[in-house]
Design an enzyme around this catalytic site. Structure first.
Site, PDB file in Angstrom:
ATOM      1  N   SER A  49       0.819  -1.214   0.000  1.00 49.00           N
ATOM      2  CA  SER A  49       0.000   0.000   0.000  1.00 49.00           C
ATOM      3  C   SER A  49       0.854   1.266   0.000  1.00 49.00           C
ATOM      4  CB  SER A  49      -0.928   0.014   1.221  1.00 49.00           C
ATOM      5  OG  SER A  49      -1.724  -1.139   1.237  1.00 49.00           O
ATOM      6  N   GLN A  50       0.221   2.341  -0.448  1.00 49.60           N
ATOM      7  CA  GLN A  50       0.847   3.674  -0.456  1.00 49.60           C
ATOM      8  C   GLN A  50       1.228   4.068   0.983  1.00 49.60           C
ATOM      9  OE1 GLN A  50      -2.098   6.535  -1.551  1.00 49.60           O
ATOM     10  NE2 GLN A  50      -0.709   8.272  -1.465  1.00 49.60           N
TER      11      GLN A  50
END
Ligand code: SAM
Length: 240
Positions: free
Chosen positions: A90-91
């Site tokens: 994930s970011q």
């Protein structure tokens, strides 16, 4: 002989983790980008600053160790990256936000559904006493387990399986984080959340807007849900 010792030492250090000044600078850049995203999304999330403990934890975890070799130069960019098997790490901003919203305490036991690379688990492990993490894709679970062991994270337990059903053996949990988008909040996860606990979960389908939800179970066991932010995650799969 000295040459051989140096060679062996270098190999051992390499096996554990190589964290250079360049990585540390890149991590500082990543933290600045996270701070900027907090400001930009303050209207949604109700705060314009990240919890300093969360940023401290993210400043320590060597994210470059959690991405495939070919993507390492982008490891600290504020965006998700592919980790194989059609999945993503994930970011960083989203990892910070989800960790922050869990509002964990040092003695907590946390369940993560969707181990992926093991990065979110590593960030949580710097803040709590025990993280249990479930990954449905077996090779990813195995790689994450080996990676976390190599990097010295002794308070994370990973298993392969369908996280929709939680991990009854270790329940109840102080907090639960789901890192793949579900069509609904899984009832077994609500059941396995302690009274007073929180779950952060993206809900929606691939073709709809997904919303990051905060699910709170109060001391009496009543559950309330709050929408936090529109997001985009890979889907929660499995046979449920
Ligand atoms: N937390 C991860 C990290 O830090 O790298 C990123 C997770 S990725 C966005 C979502 C992960 O959830 C994928 O690895 C996917 O295989 C996994 N997943 C999807 N459905 C699942 C399920 N039912 N149970 C457990 N894991 C699942």
């Amino acid at each position: 002989m000295i040459g051989l010792c140096t060679l062996i030492l270098t190999a051992v250090v390499h096996a554990a983790s190589v964290d250079t000044q360049r990585h540390r600078l890149a991590r500082d850049g990543m933290l600045s980008a996270i701070r900027a995203d907090y400001q930009d999304t303050a209207n949604y999330i109700g705060q314009d600053r990240a919890d300093p403990d969360v940023l401290l934890a993210m400043g320590k975890v060597p994210r470059h160790e959690f991405v495939p070799r070919g993507a390492r130069r982008h490891a600290y960019a504020n965006r998700p990256l592919p980790i194989g098997h059609g999945q993503t790490i994930s970011q960083p901003y989203i990892v910070a936000l989800m960790t922050d919203l869990l509002d964990v305490e040092a003695g907590d036991r946390i369940l993560e559904v969707g181990t992926g690379s093991g990065y979110q688990a590593a960030v949580l492990a710097a803040l709590v006493s025990q993280v249990y993490s479930i990954e449905i894709i077996e090779p990813l679970a195995e790689q994450a387990r080996q990676r976390l062991q190599r990097l010295g994270y002794s308070n994370i337990t990973v298993r392969a399986g369908d996280g929709y059903f939680g991990w009854r053996q270790h329940a109840p949990f102080d907090a639960i984080v789901v890192t793949a988008a579900a069509s609904h909040v899984p009832p077994p996860l609500i059941e396995q959340l302690k009274p007073g606990g929180r779950m952060i979960i993206p809900v929606g389908t691939r073709f709809m807007v997904q919303e990051l939800l905060m699910v709170v179970k109060d001391d009496a066991g009543s559950v309330t849900t709050r929408q936090i932010l529109p997001v985009r995650f890979v889907p929660l799969t499995g046979g449920h």
